[in-house]
Enzyme design. Structure first.
Site, PDB file in Angstrom:
ATOM      1  CD  GLU A  80      -4.377  -2.969  -0.892  1.00 13.20           C
ATOM      2  OE1 GLU A  80      -4.605  -4.401  -0.375  1.00 13.20           O
ATOM      3  OE2 GLU A  80      -2.939  -2.891  -0.766  1.00 13.20           O
ATOM      4  CE  LYS A 128      17.794  -1.233  -6.335  1.00  9.28           C
ATOM      5  NZ  LYS A 128      17.703  -0.217  -7.283  1.00  9.28           N
ATOM      6  CG  ASP A 172      15.775   1.800  -5.551  1.00  9.47           C
ATOM      7  OD1 ASP A 172      14.740   1.956  -5.855  1.00  9.47           O
ATOM      8  OD2 ASP A 172      16.656   1.866  -5.969  1.00  9.47           O
ATOM      9  CG  HIS A 221     -10.959  -5.398   0.607  1.00  9.49           C
ATOM     10  ND1 HIS A 221      -9.911  -5.309   1.555  1.00  9.49           N
ATOM     11  CD2 HIS A 221      -9.173  -4.562  -0.086  1.00  9.49           C
ATOM     12  CE1 HIS A 221      -8.412  -5.472   1.624  1.00  9.49           C
ATOM     13  NE2 HIS A 221      -7.779  -5.070   0.514  1.00  9.49           N
TER      14      HIS A 221
END
Length: 391
Positions: free
Chosen positions: A88, A218, A292, A383
């Site tokens: 990004e 998770k 993770d 951006h």
């Protein structure tokens, strides 16, 4: 009838150069795609065992460097450069700007409140009274349960166990300290041993389920926000009004006012985070350092609190209740991931809390920078300038 030509090639030494090359040829034959980039790796092949099955190569994610950020923590002290893996555009630049502000004001103060990892078994009975009686027995025998659980690990310690009675079930939540490991597998193994001991020693038990989902592995939960999963970390700083104007080009009062708007918006949306984008910074650090990545589901939760002081300066804090990071084990030992941890002095023993504090400081930097960019009108233009990569 099984078609053996469709099966992914495997061998006794599934991590050898020959086995990996065979799978690369297999996917080229099946899809017509030659792995010119995926096939290149600096990893030692035998280092992949335990991290991946049927390897065919690596995903190469660009890593940018943000910072320095000055951190005045209990575990992280000094100026740090932060490796951030992302695709990004503007992300690294934005975080660097926030870090500049935090460093300019003397640094960000970080505090680890607590750190636990959970496994949450459910015990099943004939009726609610039996389940309630079991809860009493459980507390009376907690020392034996703890001894059995801790016998499976040289690192993990069973801190405490929460209990919740529902119907004819007793939901529990075993909370462990796990050293420098994230500890999910460690806690699962320890709790499995404890549950088997309970089944052998409590005759009224019908059965148990090793996870009843309130460990919320998770995925985010309000229970994690209240009771913590992983490290509960606070990052805080006071932004002087003149610094906000000179570097961020906004007034602290305007920053404070927009925080109130965001609080209302977060309430309307029912979000688990009243901040701007903690997942951005955390994910970039997680990928760079071999964490993770799925734990972002829990780790991104955040509580932002700000206070406009009488002199016009702005107190700004963010509390991350569920930062799940490790400085050892899992993917942290792979070549590139270990190097990124070493940049911050966060690889190996007694470094997990340091990494958690760095994560929190980074998140606060990102909150400050993005909040100011939206106010100053830089959000879209930055951006357009930095984040448009079109083939």
């Amino acid at each position: 009838m099984n078609d053996s030509t469709k099966k992914i090639p495997r061998s006794a030494d599934n991590y050898s150069a020959e086995a990996i090359a065979e799978r690369q040829k297999f996917i080229a034959a099946k899809t017509g795609v030659e792995l010119k980039h995926v096939a290149h790796s600096s990893h030692k092949l035998d280092s992949l065992k335990g991290n991946i099955e049927n390897p065919i190569g690596v995903a190469q994610v660009p890593i940018g460097l943000a910072g320095p950020v000055r951190i005045n923590g209990e575990h992280a002290k000094g100026d740090f450069y932060i490796p951030m893996a992302t695709t990004e555009g503007t992300l690294v630049a934005s975080y660097s700007r926030g870090m500049r502000v935090l460093t300019e004001v003397g640094g960000v103060k970080t505090t680890v409140i607590e750190r636990y990892m959970q496994r949450a078994p459910v015990f099943h009975f004939d009726n609610a009274q039996d389940a309630r009686e079991f809860g009493i027995w459980f507390n009376e025998n907690l020392s034996e349960i703890r001894e059995v659980a801790e016998s499976t690990t040289s690192v993990g310690k069973l801190s405490h166990v929460e209990q919740y009675g529902v119907s004819r079930m007793r939901f529990t939540r075993f909370n462990y300290t796990t050293g420098d490991a994230a500890g999910q597998n460690m806690c699962g193994k320890a709790t499995f041993a404890a549950c088997n001991w309970i089944a052998d020693n409590y005759p009224k038990l019908n059965r148990y389920t090793l996870s009843g989902a309130i460990d919320t592995d998770k995925k985010h939960s309000q229970l994690n926000t209240l009771n913590s999963r992983g490290a509960r970390v606070v990052a805080e700083a006071v932004i002087p009004r003149d610094v906000a104007k000179s570097i961020l080009r906004v007034d602290t009062k305007d920053l404070f006012d927009v925080r109130q708007v965001n609080n209302v918006g977060g309430m309307l949306a029912g979000t688990s985070n009243n901040g701007a984008h903690s997942a951005n910074g955390l994910t970039a650090i997680f990928i760079a350092t071999g964490q993770d990545a799925a734990n972002i589901a829990e780790s991104q939760a955040a509580i932002v609190y700000s206070d406009l002081m009488e002199n016009g300066d702005l107190y700004w804090s963010i509390t991350l209740p569920s930062v799940i990071v490790a400085s050892y084990g899992g993917g942290t030992g792979l070549g590139t991931q270990r190097e990124c941890l070493e940049m911050m002095g966060c690889y190996g023993n007694d470094r997990a809390l340091k990494l958690a504090e760095i994560c929190a400081a980074t998140v606060l930097a990102g909150e400050i920078s993005l909040g100011a960019a939206v106010l100053a009108g830089d959000w879209v233009s930055s951006h357009d300038k930095l984040g448009r990569n079109r083939p």
